[in-house]
Design a protein around this motif. Structure first.
Motif, PDB file in Angstrom:
ATOM      1  N   ARG A  96     101.423  78.950  75.888  1.00  0.00           N
ATOM      2  CA  ARG A  96     101.415  77.709  76.665  1.00  0.00           C
ATOM      3  C   ARG A  96     100.224  77.564  77.601  1.00  0.00           C
ATOM      4  N   THR A  97      99.536  78.651  77.897  1.00  0.00           N
ATOM      5  CA  THR A  97      98.499  78.617  78.922  1.00  0.00           C
ATOM      6  C   THR A  97      97.106  78.586  78.314  1.00  0.00           C
ATOM      7  N   VAL A  98      96.271  77.655  78.779  1.00  0.00           N
ATOM      8  CA  VAL A  98      94.867  77.620  78.370  1.00  0.00           C
ATOM      9  C   VAL A  98      94.095  78.575  79.271  1.00  0.00           C
ATOM     10  N   GLN A  99      93.530  79.605  78.684  1.00  0.00           N
ATOM     11  CA  GLN A  99      92.808  80.612  79.444  1.00  0.00           C
ATOM     12  C   GLN A  99      91.326  80.565  79.098  1.00  0.00           C
ATOM     13  N   PRO A 100      90.461  80.881  80.043  1.00  0.00           N
ATOM     14  CA  PRO A 100      89.019  80.864  79.758  1.00  0.00           C
ATOM     15  C   PRO A 100      88.648  81.906  78.715  1.00  0.00           C
ATOM     16  N   GLU A 101      87.814  81.498  77.773  1.00  0.00           N
ATOM     17  CA  GLU A 101      87.303  82.400  76.758  1.00  0.00           C
ATOM     18  C   GLU A 101      85.779  82.379  76.831  1.00  0.00           C
ATOM     19  N   TYR A 102      85.163  83.443  76.376  1.00  0.00           N
ATOM     20  CA  TYR A 102      83.720  83.571  76.538  1.00  0.00           C
ATOM     21  C   TYR A 102      83.048  83.933  75.215  1.00  0.00           C
ATOM     22  N   PRO A 103      83.098  83.029  74.235  1.00  0.00           N
ATOM     23  CA  PRO A 103      82.470  83.322  72.943  1.00  0.00           C
ATOM     24  C   PRO A 103      80.953  83.374  73.047  1.00  0.00           C
TER      25      PRO A 103
END
Length: 215
Positions: A96-103
């Motif tokens: 449910r949670t949008v978390q920061p990603e670092y591609p």
């Protein structure tokens, strides 16, 4: 003390233990079979580290230790009730949670304007070949698994990965075509972007200060 969230690998290990007792080498074999190594680094060391963390936190306990031939002793672990509850809680949170990603690809795209258009096109085409190969292999593997009767609900992560690759292929193809046709202009002088905030219609210099930037 704040709860330490389970790492991705620890969560997957806990999910496998929820299906039945396993020793770390069995966990590693299953994760590689499921191609979890495409999603995160998987090794004997990382599995043992995850299991030790789960045992320390009370989410898994040793069940039995056995030796096969000349191989070292291997300890089988099983999930605890606390581990099962934590697995459910963390899974719900991730869904449910949008978390920061670092591609890393995003970072490269952000710096691509420092290169010539022809080189960017060549590099994107090289990446495109790789992603197409990955997509084809993934698609074939999924088709084989589904044909064996594995329910789709067990493969949601794999189908998501497949769709992500398809989206990336389409975007790269479109961007390469735009650069080559001139629709995406690569001839204007370098434009400073440090005053542009893509999340706001207001320039940074009107809303921020060095002090704010440090907050």
């Amino acid at each position: 003390m704040a709860r330490r969230e389970l790492s991705s690998i620890a969560l997957i290990v806990l999910g496998l233990l929820d299906q039945g007792p396993l020793h770390p080498y069995e966990i590693l074999r299953i994760m590689r079979k499921h191609r979890d190594d495409l999603r995160l680094p998987v090794s004997v060391g990382s599995i043992y580290h995850a299991v030790e963390r789960l045992e320390r936190d009370g989410y898994a306990v040793p069940l039995a230790t056995a030796r096969e031939g000349a191989r070292p002793e291997r300890t089988t672990y099983e999930i605890t009730d606390d581990g099962r509850a934590e697995h459910r809680r963390r899974t719900r949170d991730l869904l449910r949670t949008v978390q920061p990603e670092y591609p890393a690809f995003d970072v490269g795209l952000g710096q691509a304007d420092s290169l010539e258009a022809d080189e960017v096109v060549a590099l994107l085409r090289e990446r495109l070949d790789t992603v197409r190969e990955e997509h084809a292999a993934y698609d074939a593997a999924l088709g084989s698994i589904v044909a064996r009767g594995v329910p789709r609900r067990h493969l949601l992560d794999a189908f998501y990965e497949l769709e992500q690759r398809a989206t990336q292929i389409a975007w790269i193809e479109r961007t390469v075509a735009e650069i080559e046709s001139g629709e995406l202009d690569w001839t204007t002088p370098h434009f400073p972007t440090h005053g542009i905030d893509i999340h706001s219609n207001t320039p940074d210099d009107a809303t921020s200060s060095p002090e704010k930037d440090l907050v």
